[in-house]
Design an enzyme around this catalytic site. Structure first.
Site, PDB file in Angstrom:
ATOM      1  N   TYR A   1      29.382   6.737  -5.287  1.00 18.95           N
ATOM      2  CA  TYR A   1      29.868   7.605  -6.161  1.00 18.95           C
ATOM      3  C   TYR A   1      30.738   7.617  -6.932  1.00 18.95           C
ATOM      4  O   TYR A   1      31.355   8.147  -8.070  1.00 18.95           O
ATOM      5  CB  TYR A   1      28.968   8.975  -6.270  1.00 18.95           C
ATOM      6  CG  TYR A   1      27.053   8.310  -6.267  1.00 18.95           C
ATOM      7  CD1 TYR A   1      27.007   8.493  -7.532  1.00 18.95           C
ATOM      8  CD2 TYR A   1      26.412   8.291  -5.581  1.00 18.95           C
ATOM      9  CE1 TYR A   1      25.188   7.868  -8.329  1.00 18.95           C
ATOM     10  CE2 TYR A   1      25.301   7.510  -5.838  1.00 18.95           C
ATOM     11  CZ  TYR A   1      24.430   8.167  -6.619  1.00 18.95           C
ATOM     12  OH  TYR A   1      23.143   7.689  -7.453  1.00 18.95           O
TER      13      TYR A   1
ATOM     14  N   ARG B   1      31.480   5.537  -9.196  1.00 20.97           N
ATOM     15  CA  ARG B   1      31.626   5.809 -10.025  1.00 20.97           C
ATOM     16  C   ARG B   1      32.367   6.372 -10.830  1.00 20.97           C
ATOM     17  O   ARG B   1      32.854   6.910 -12.289  1.00 20.97           O
ATOM     18  CB  ARG B   1      30.356   6.109 -10.801  1.00 20.97           C
ATOM     19  CG  ARG B   1      29.054   5.468  -9.726  1.00 20.97           C
ATOM     20  CD  ARG B   1      27.878   4.217 -10.293  1.00 20.97           C
ATOM     21  NE  ARG B   1      29.212   3.138 -10.220  1.00 20.97           N
ATOM     22  CZ  ARG B   1      29.926   1.835  -9.083  1.00 20.97           C
ATOM     23  NH1 ARG B   1      29.556   2.334  -8.670  1.00 20.97           N
ATOM     24  NH2 ARG B   1      30.665   1.333  -9.600  1.00 20.97           N
TER      25      ARG B   1
ATOM     26  N   HIS C   1      19.907  12.728 -15.074  1.00 20.99           N
ATOM     27  CA  HIS C   1      19.721  12.128 -13.377  1.00 20.99           C
ATOM     28  C   HIS C   1      20.342  12.953 -13.207  1.00 20.99           C
ATOM     29  O   HIS C   1      21.287  11.986 -12.099  1.00 20.99           O
ATOM     30  CB  HIS C   1      19.349  10.756 -13.277  1.00 20.99           C
ATOM     31  CG  HIS C   1      18.180   9.796 -13.805  1.00 20.99           C
ATOM     32  ND1 HIS C   1      18.001   8.823 -13.907  1.00 20.99           N
ATOM     33  CD2 HIS C   1      17.037  10.720 -13.665  1.00 20.99           C
ATOM     34  CE1 HIS C   1      16.920   8.287 -14.404  1.00 20.99           C
ATOM     35  NE2 HIS C   1      16.360   9.092 -14.396  1.00 20.99           N
TER      36      HIS C   1
HETATM   37  P1  OAD Z   1      18.587  -0.587 -16.799  1.00 23.86           P
HETATM   38  O1  OAD Z   1      20.169  -1.118 -16.510  1.00 23.86           O
HETATM   39  O2  OAD Z   1      17.569  -0.332 -16.829  1.00 23.86           O
HETATM   40  O3  OAD Z   1      18.865  -0.949 -18.658  1.00 23.86           O
HETATM   41  C1  OAD Z   1      19.770  -0.861 -19.641  1.00 23.86           C
HETATM   42  C2  OAD Z   1      19.169  -1.449 -20.659  1.00 23.86           C
HETATM   43  O4  OAD Z   1      20.296  -1.595 -21.243  1.00 23.86           O
HETATM   44  C3  OAD Z   1      18.707  -2.757 -21.070  1.00 23.86           C
HETATM   45  O5  OAD Z   1      17.016  -2.803 -21.608  1.00 23.86           O
HETATM   46  C4  OAD Z   1      19.916  -3.883 -21.708  1.00 23.86           C
HETATM   47  O6  OAD Z   1      19.357  -4.192 -22.417  1.00 23.86           O
HETATM   48  C5  OAD Z   1      20.283  -2.396 -22.778  1.00 23.86           C
HETATM   49  N1  OAD Z   1      21.747  -3.110 -22.994  1.00 23.86           N
HETATM   50  C6  OAD Z   1      22.068  -3.777 -22.431  1.00 23.86           C
HETATM   51  N2  OAD Z   1      23.601  -3.739 -22.916  1.00 23.86           N
HETATM   52  C7  OAD Z   1      23.388  -2.921 -23.970  1.00 23.86           C
HETATM   53  C8  OAD Z   1      24.607  -2.492 -25.604  1.00 23.86           C
HETATM   54  N3  OAD Z   1      25.549  -2.364 -25.270  1.00 23.86           N
HETATM   55  N4  OAD Z   1      23.729  -1.979 -26.151  1.00 23.86           N
HETATM   56  C9  OAD Z   1      22.769  -1.277 -25.834  1.00 23.86           C
HETATM   57  N5  OAD Z   1      21.775  -1.076 -24.668  1.00 23.86           N
HETATM   58  C10 OAD Z   1      21.942  -2.475 -23.907  1.00 23.86           C
HETATM   59  O7  OAD Z   1      19.115   1.397 -17.426  1.00 23.86           O
HETATM   60  P2  OAD Z   1      18.122   2.396 -17.704  1.00 23.86           P
HETATM   61  O8  OAD Z   1      17.032   2.201 -18.362  1.00 23.86           O
HETATM   62  O9  OAD Z   1      19.395   3.390 -18.237  1.00 23.86           O
HETATM   63  O10 OAD Z   1      18.725   6.703 -11.812  1.00 23.86           O
HETATM   64  O11 OAD Z   1      18.078   2.879 -15.894  1.00 23.86           O
HETATM   65  C11 OAD Z   1      17.126   3.823 -15.889  1.00 23.86           C
HETATM   66  C12 OAD Z   1      17.636   4.643 -14.799  1.00 23.86           C
HETATM   67  O12 OAD Z   1      17.285   3.572 -13.591  1.00 23.86           O
HETATM   68  C13 OAD Z   1      19.157   5.149 -14.108  1.00 23.86           C
HETATM   69  O13 OAD Z   1      19.152   6.235 -15.122  1.00 23.86           O
HETATM   70  C14 OAD Z   1      19.434   4.921 -12.804  1.00 23.86           C
HETATM   71  C15 OAD Z   1      19.320   4.092 -12.712  1.00 23.86           C
HETATM   72  O14 OAD Z   1      18.125   3.443 -10.838  1.00 23.86           O
HETATM   73  C16 OAD Z   1      19.618   6.709 -10.786  1.00 23.86           C
HETATM   74  O15 OAD Z   1      19.744   6.312 -10.534  1.00 23.86           O
HETATM   75  C17 OAD Z   1      18.261   7.711 -10.870  1.00 23.86           C
END
Ligand code: OAD
Length: 228
Positions: A53, A56, A104
């Protein structure tokens, strides 16, 4: 004013240079999620988690909000906007949004590992594992790790329930309970989903805008202003 709820995931910050989790070359390809983002891992290798972190935080310091964050901020002129984000970055704040629910946690905050008390803002400062908090606990990142409760879930669900319009941006909808929030929307609440890729099947009627967040928000802003 109509109530607009914007549910965001890592994709909204991708164009600010912050890696998503599950895309190719995403964070979970380079790190083992079980080692850096679960509550069990804190008992095994807390120093590694603090380091993860810290990295990050270092990266966030040089990142800037992109046009999507800024448009969401601007929409406060026309709508009562609540942002529900899974992101731990502060780019929505810096993009001009004022009502943000960080499901989160927040990267710029730390807390005690004793019941997550003593929440403290550290900005972009890095710290080593071993620092104590006021209550005698160990300082840890203020993040909701896998295996922990999501304390702001009911607040987020309530916001979605009250939404007149729901916008979902840049989330693979893989992680619950956040991924289930859209089902709290009223049956007649229009739902827009911005993502350049196919997202998990969503059973509710959703209008897809298959674009990156910046382009998608530019398109959506025009639509939204017609129904404000
Ligand atoms: P993901 O990495 O699972 O999904 C990211 C999404 O963003 C995907 O559907 C991509 O297609 C999309 N994406 C990529 N580039 C993009 C762009 N330029 N514009 C719009 N969309 C784009 O991330 P999250 O769904 O946020 O939690 O993940 C959820 C949680 O999983 C996070 O908060 C984290 C992780 O583990 C914890 O760490 C507790």
């Amino acid at each position: 004013m109509k109530k607009l709820v914007v549910l965001t995931g890592a994709g909204v910050s991708a164009e600010s240079g912050i890696k998503t989790f599950r895309d190719s070359d995403g964070l979970w390809e380079n790190y083992n999620v079980a080692e850096v983002a679960t509550i069990d891992a804190w008992d095994v290798n807390p120093a590694l988690m603090v380091q993860f972190y810290n990295e990050r935080r270092r990266q966030l310091k040089t990142a800037e909000p992109n046009e999507a964050h800024k448009i969401i901020g601007e929409l406060e002129q026309y709508f009562d906007v609540t942002v529900v984000t899974q992101n731990i970055d502060n780019l929505h704040e810096r993009g001009g949004s004022s009502h943000i629910i960080h499901l989160h946690g927040e990267l710029t905050k730390v807390c005690s590992d004793r019941g997550k008390r003593c929440v403290q803002d550290i900005g972009y400062e890095e710290f080593e594992y071993g620092r104590k908090t006021e209550d005698g606990g160990m300082m840890r990142p203020f993040i909701v790790w896998f295996g922990e409760d999501v304390p702001l879930l009911s607040q987020a669900a309530e916001a979605v329930e009250q939404a007149d319009i729901l916008v979902i941006i840049g989330t693979s909808l893989n992680v619950y309970p956040a991924a289930g929030l859209l089902y709290y929307a009223k049956p007649d609440c229009p739902i827009y989903l911005i993502d350049p890729k196919e997202v998990q099947p969503v059973t509710r009627r959703v209008e897809f805008i298959r674009e990156k967040a910046t382009v998608g928000m530019r398109i959506l802003k025009e639509k939204l202003l017609q129904c404000k």
